[in-house]
Scaffold this motif. Structure first.
Motif, PDB file in Angstrom:
ATOM      1  N   ILE A  81     -14.629  -3.525  27.021  1.00 37.18           N
ATOM      2  CA  ILE A  81     -16.034  -3.864  27.266  1.00 37.18           C
ATOM      3  C   ILE A  81     -15.600  -5.696  27.715  1.00 37.18           C
ATOM      4  O   ILE A  81     -14.758  -6.125  26.452  1.00 37.18           O
ATOM      5  CB  ILE A  81     -16.454  -3.182  26.767  1.00 37.18           C
ATOM      6  N   PHE A  82     -16.122  -6.007  27.753  1.00 35.25           N
ATOM      7  CA  PHE A  82     -16.915  -7.284  27.710  1.00 35.25           C
ATOM      8  C   PHE A  82     -18.241  -7.526  27.941  1.00 35.25           C
ATOM      9  O   PHE A  82     -18.840  -7.303  28.107  1.00 35.25           O
ATOM     10  CB  PHE A  82     -16.288  -8.481  29.598  1.00 35.25           C
ATOM     11  N   LEU A  83     -18.426  -8.047  26.443  1.00 37.84           N
ATOM     12  CA  LEU A  83     -20.085  -7.971  26.350  1.00 37.84           C
ATOM     13  C   LEU A  83     -20.618  -9.547  25.917  1.00 37.84           C
ATOM     14  O   LEU A  83     -19.864 -10.506  25.143  1.00 37.84           O
ATOM     15  CB  LEU A  83     -20.065  -7.455  25.263  1.00 37.84           C
ATOM     16  N   SER A  84     -21.533 -10.456  26.973  1.00 35.20           N
ATOM     17  CA  SER A  84     -21.915 -11.450  27.079  1.00 35.20           C
ATOM     18  C   SER A  84     -22.804 -11.374  26.351  1.00 35.20           C
ATOM     19  O   SER A  84     -23.783 -11.109  26.425  1.00 35.20           O
ATOM     20  CB  SER A  84     -21.952 -12.089  28.168  1.00 35.20           C
ATOM     21  N   ILE A  85     -23.605 -12.412  25.144  1.00 42.23           N
ATOM     22  CA  ILE A  85     -24.706 -12.812  24.972  1.00 42.23           C
ATOM     23  C   ILE A  85     -25.394 -13.774  24.749  1.00 42.23           C
ATOM     24  O   ILE A  85     -24.730 -14.476  24.799  1.00 42.23           O
ATOM     25  CB  ILE A  85     -24.589 -12.860  23.335  1.00 42.23           C
ATOM     26  N   HIS A  86     -26.696 -13.742  25.319  1.00 45.21           N
ATOM     27  CA  HIS A  86     -27.527 -14.775  25.450  1.00 45.21           C
ATOM     28  C   HIS A  86     -29.360 -14.249  25.267  1.00 45.21           C
ATOM     29  O   HIS A  86     -28.973 -13.419  24.507  1.00 45.21           O
ATOM     30  CB  HIS A  86     -27.387 -14.955  27.182  1.00 45.21           C
ATOM     31  N   ILE A  87     -29.466 -15.698  25.409  1.00 45.03           N
ATOM     32  CA  ILE A  87     -30.872 -15.470  24.574  1.00 45.03           C
ATOM     33  C   ILE A  87     -32.075 -15.564  25.916  1.00 45.03           C
ATOM     34  O   ILE A  87     -31.867 -16.476  26.942  1.00 45.03           O
ATOM     35  CB  ILE A  87     -31.509 -16.424  23.701  1.00 45.03           C
ATOM     36  N   SER A  88     -32.992 -15.029  25.922  1.00 44.04           N
ATOM     37  CA  SER A  88     -34.381 -14.580  26.873  1.00 44.04           C
ATOM     38  C   SER A  88     -35.125 -15.526  26.697  1.00 44.04           C
ATOM     39  O   SER A  88     -35.283 -16.009  26.197  1.00 44.04           O
ATOM     40  CB  SER A  88     -34.662 -12.661  27.552  1.00 44.04           C
ATOM     41  N   GLN A  89     -35.772 -15.159  27.892  1.00 43.24           N
ATOM     42  CA  GLN A  89     -36.534 -16.559  27.969  1.00 43.24           C
ATOM     43  C   GLN A  89     -38.119 -15.474  27.489  1.00 43.24           C
ATOM     44  O   GLN A  89     -39.378 -16.549  27.562  1.00 43.24           O
ATOM     45  CB  GLN A  89     -37.242 -17.301  29.068  1.00 43.24           C
ATOM     46  N   GLU A  90     -38.034 -14.267  27.878  1.00 46.09           N
ATOM     47  CA  GLU A  90     -39.255 -13.841  27.140  1.00 46.09           C
ATOM     48  C   GLU A  90     -38.418 -12.768  25.926  1.00 46.09           C
ATOM     49  O   GLU A  90     -37.339 -12.619  25.018  1.00 46.09           O
ATOM     50  CB  GLU A  90     -39.284 -12.491  28.360  1.00 46.09           C
ATOM     51  N   ILE A 117     -25.762  -9.421  28.198  1.00 47.83           N
ATOM     52  CA  ILE A 117     -27.200  -8.636  27.146  1.00 47.83           C
ATOM     53  C   ILE A 117     -28.160  -9.583  27.142  1.00 47.83           C
ATOM     54  O   ILE A 117     -27.551 -11.141  26.641  1.00 47.83           O
ATOM     55  CB  ILE A 117     -26.685  -8.071  26.190  1.00 47.83           C
ATOM     56  N   GLU A 118     -28.957 -10.103  27.272  1.00 46.63           N
ATOM     57  CA  GLU A 118     -30.595 -10.703  26.634  1.00 46.63           C
ATOM     58  C   GLU A 118     -31.041 -10.307  25.629  1.00 46.63           C
ATOM     59  O   GLU A 118     -31.684  -9.527  25.950  1.00 46.63           O
ATOM     60  CB  GLU A 118     -30.919 -11.522  27.970  1.00 46.63           C
ATOM     61  N   ILE A 119     -30.946 -11.230  24.810  1.00 39.09           N
ATOM     62  CA  ILE A 119     -31.921  -9.959  23.698  1.00 39.09           C
ATOM     63  C   ILE A 119     -32.871 -11.602  23.667  1.00 39.09           C
ATOM     64  O   ILE A 119     -33.101 -12.593  23.846  1.00 39.09           O
ATOM     65  CB  ILE A 119     -31.566 -10.709  22.159  1.00 39.09           C
ATOM     66  N   PRO A 120     -34.497 -10.961  23.072  1.00 35.74           N
ATOM     67  CA  PRO A 120     -35.367 -11.843  22.274  1.00 35.74           C
ATOM     68  C   PRO A 120     -35.633 -12.557  22.542  1.00 35.74           C
ATOM     69  O   PRO A 120     -34.914 -12.987  21.598  1.00 35.74           O
ATOM     70  CB  PRO A 120     -36.283 -10.133  21.783  1.00 35.74           C
ATOM     71  N   GLN A 121     -36.449 -13.802  22.039  1.00 38.16           N
ATOM     72  CA  GLN A 121     -36.776 -15.517  22.536  1.00 38.16           C
ATOM     73  C   GLN A 121     -36.799 -15.506  21.069  1.00 38.16           C
ATOM     74  O   GLN A 121     -36.587 -16.942  20.084  1.00 38.16           O
ATOM     75  CB  GLN A 121     -37.969 -15.796  23.384  1.00 38.16           C
ATOM     76  N   LYS A 122     -37.824 -14.450  20.707  1.00 40.83           N
ATOM     77  CA  LYS A 122     -37.697 -14.539  19.519  1.00 40.83           C
ATOM     78  C   LYS A 122     -37.065 -14.712  18.074  1.00 40.83           C
ATOM     79  O   LYS A 122     -36.560 -15.208  16.998  1.00 40.83           O
ATOM     80  CB  LYS A 122     -38.985 -13.563  18.653  1.00 40.83           C
ATOM     81  N   THR A 123     -35.740 -14.623  18.913  1.00 36.20           N
ATOM     82  CA  THR A 123     -34.351 -14.766  17.529  1.00 36.20           C
ATOM     83  C   THR A 123     -33.937 -16.147  17.837  1.00 36.20           C
ATOM     84  O   THR A 123     -33.754 -16.397  16.709  1.00 36.20           O
ATOM     85  CB  THR A 123     -32.902 -14.038  18.692  1.00 36.20           C
ATOM     86  N   LEU A 124     -34.345 -17.331  18.446  1.00 33.99           N
ATOM     87  CA  LEU A 124     -35.202 -18.151  18.324  1.00 33.99           C
ATOM     88  C   LEU A 124     -35.136 -18.571  16.804  1.00 33.99           C
ATOM     89  O   LEU A 124     -35.566 -19.995  15.728  1.00 33.99           O
ATOM     90  CB  LEU A 124     -35.454 -19.112  19.375  1.00 33.99           C
ATOM     91  N   LEU A 125     -36.412 -18.179  16.452  1.00 33.45           N
ATOM     92  CA  LEU A 125     -37.165 -18.580  14.970  1.00 33.45           C
ATOM     93  C   LEU A 125     -35.817 -18.219  13.866  1.00 33.45           C
ATOM     94  O   LEU A 125     -36.106 -18.701  13.004  1.00 33.45           O
ATOM     95  CB  LEU A 125     -37.987 -17.439  15.125  1.00 33.45           C
ATOM     96  N   ASN A 126     -34.974 -17.690  13.883  1.00 34.22           N
ATOM     97  CA  ASN A 126     -33.192 -17.551  12.861  1.00 34.22           C
ATOM     98  C   ASN A 126     -33.898 -16.802  12.138  1.00 34.22           C
ATOM     99  O   ASN A 126     -33.612 -17.422  10.893  1.00 34.22           O
ATOM    100  CB  ASN A 126     -33.114 -19.228  12.968  1.00 34.22           C
ATOM    101  N   GLU A 127     -34.951 -15.671  12.126  1.00 30.17           N
ATOM    102  CA  GLU A 127     -35.003 -14.256  10.648  1.00 30.17           C
ATOM    103  C   GLU A 127     -33.745 -13.730  10.889  1.00 30.17           C
ATOM    104  O   GLU A 127     -33.632 -12.780  11.804  1.00 30.17           O
ATOM    105  CB  GLU A 127     -35.901 -14.181  11.135  1.00 30.17           C
ATOM    106  N   LYS A 128     -32.811 -14.051   9.946  1.00 34.56           N
ATOM    107  CA  LYS A 128     -32.320 -13.342   9.448  1.00 34.56           C
ATOM    108  C   LYS A 128     -32.128 -12.381   9.465  1.00 34.56           C
ATOM    109  O   LYS A 128     -31.060 -11.078  10.194  1.00 34.56           O
ATOM    110  CB  LYS A 128     -31.342 -13.946   7.875  1.00 34.56           C
ATOM    111  N   LYS A 129     -33.200 -11.813   9.163  1.00 34.08           N
ATOM    112  CA  LYS A 129     -32.967  -9.969   9.277  1.00 34.08           C
ATOM    113  C   LYS A 129     -33.765  -9.645  10.796  1.00 34.08           C
ATOM    114  O   LYS A 129     -32.784  -8.393  10.817  1.00 34.08           O
ATOM    115  CB  LYS A 129     -34.611  -9.643   8.343  1.00 34.08           C
ATOM    116  N   TYR A 130     -34.099 -10.472  11.177  1.00 33.01           N
ATOM    117  CA  TYR A 130     -34.185  -9.829  12.454  1.00 33.01           C
ATOM    118  C   TYR A 130     -33.044  -9.622  13.266  1.00 33.01           C
ATOM    119  O   TYR A 130     -32.134  -8.578  14.033  1.00 33.01           O
ATOM    120  CB  TYR A 130     -35.138 -10.518  13.548  1.00 33.01           C
TER     121      TYR A 130
END
Length: 311
Positions: free
Chosen positions: A208-217, A272-285
């Motif tokens: 499996i090749f898994l590319s990880i990005h962050i969504s604008q939403e 995969i694009e993960i939610p934009q709120k990950t840019l808040l850098n909350e470690k628990k999330y």
């Protein structure tokens, strides 16, 4: 004629003095003894110093193209088995080149390093971890998007390139702890072209090749492109969707699009694009995302008939 002979004689004397002074200067340079050990998953480079001051002034950096740079505030020589290394050597498959006040070590398939400074005697220890080819058993190639000058999305000085690298390293660690071989397309803040990422994937041939990005939403978006090898991708998408909906409030969107990166890779591939709120850098999330992605990959690997757990 006598004048010419005198000039020639003086030139010869100057060359001789220069060679003697150069050799003397080389002898005066501090010598650092090098020991090299090869383990199953890493090389161990041990540098033994004559004093603590030189050790403390020495720095280690991981560079692009499988290279480690060892630098000091003053020039030095490296001695290996009672022989002073030249400016260009190869030992145990490791290329070693001298550059100014630094030595560059080129280690094939270098993935990461751990550095220790120890006393009694003063020594620098570098554990250089290498990736073996992923062919033959269930494996994952994790691709942290962006890197280097390409920061991706940015929010309050937090950039996408750093968040996805953190997530990728954590996922990699969890997979390794569960016996799943995996590597990353980048292990530091470096710029890796799409061409290079595709080349790594097609050389390694992961399950499996898994590319990880962050969504604008604020949503999870899963991109894949159907081909003859997508059965395992569909299983991963189904598993991920179920876990995401169970653990997160954000929706999941699945799209079949021939994105250049995943379309050019021979192995089953998912972006995969993960939610934009990950840019808040909350470690628990962030750690919750790590748990979901690593657990899905583990379950798919366990179900795959080629998967064999490392013991």
């Amino acid at each position: 004629m006598i004048y010419k002979k005198s000039v020639f004689f003086i030139i010869c004397i100057c060359i001789y003095i220069f060679q003697i002074s150069t050799a003397f200067a080389q002898e005066e340079l501090p010598k650092i003894k090098l020991k090299i050990g090869k383990h199953e998953e890493f090389y161990r480079l041990v540098f033994v110093f004559n004093n603590t001051e030189i050790l403390q002034s020495t720095s280690v950096n991981i560079l692009k193209d499988n290279k480690i740079k060892v630098s000091s505030s003053e020039d030095f020589q490296i001695e290996y088995k009672d022989k002073v290394l030249s400016d260009n050597e190869k030992l145990h498959g490791i290329g070693i080149k001298k550059f100014d006040k630094s030595f560059i070590f080129e280690i094939p398939s270098l993935s990461d390093i751990k550095v220790y400074k120890l006393n009694s005697p003063p020594r620098l220890v570098i554990d250089a971890y290498v990736n073996e080819m992923l062919n033959g058993k269930f494996s994952v190639l994790i691709d942290p998007g962006h890197g280097g000058r390409d920061k991706g999305l940015i929010n309050n000085n937090v950039s996408e390139k750093d968040i996805v690298l953190y997530l990728s390293k954590e996922i990699s660690l969890k997979l390794a702890q569960n016996g799943i071989k995996n590597i990353l397309t980048r292990v530091s803040d470096e710029e890796v072209s799409l061409k290079k990422r595709i080349e790594i994937a097609n050389n390694q041939n992961p399950s499996i090749f898994l590319s990880i990005h962050i969504s604008q939403e604020n949503l999870f978006r899963l991109y894949h492109f159907p081909n003859e090898k997508t059965q395992i991708t569909k299983k991963l998408i189904s598993n991920l969707k179920e876990k995401i909906l169970k653990n997160f409030s954000e929706p999941v969107v699945i799209e079949e699009i021939p994105i250049y990166l995943i379309n050019k890779i021979n192995s089953p591939a998912l972006l995969i694009e993960i939610p934009q709120k990950t840019l808040l850098n909350e470690k628990k999330y962030l750690n919750k995302i790590v748990d979901v992605l690593s657990q899905s990959l583990f379950e798919i690997g366990k179900a795959n008939e080629k998967f064999t757990k490392n013991k």
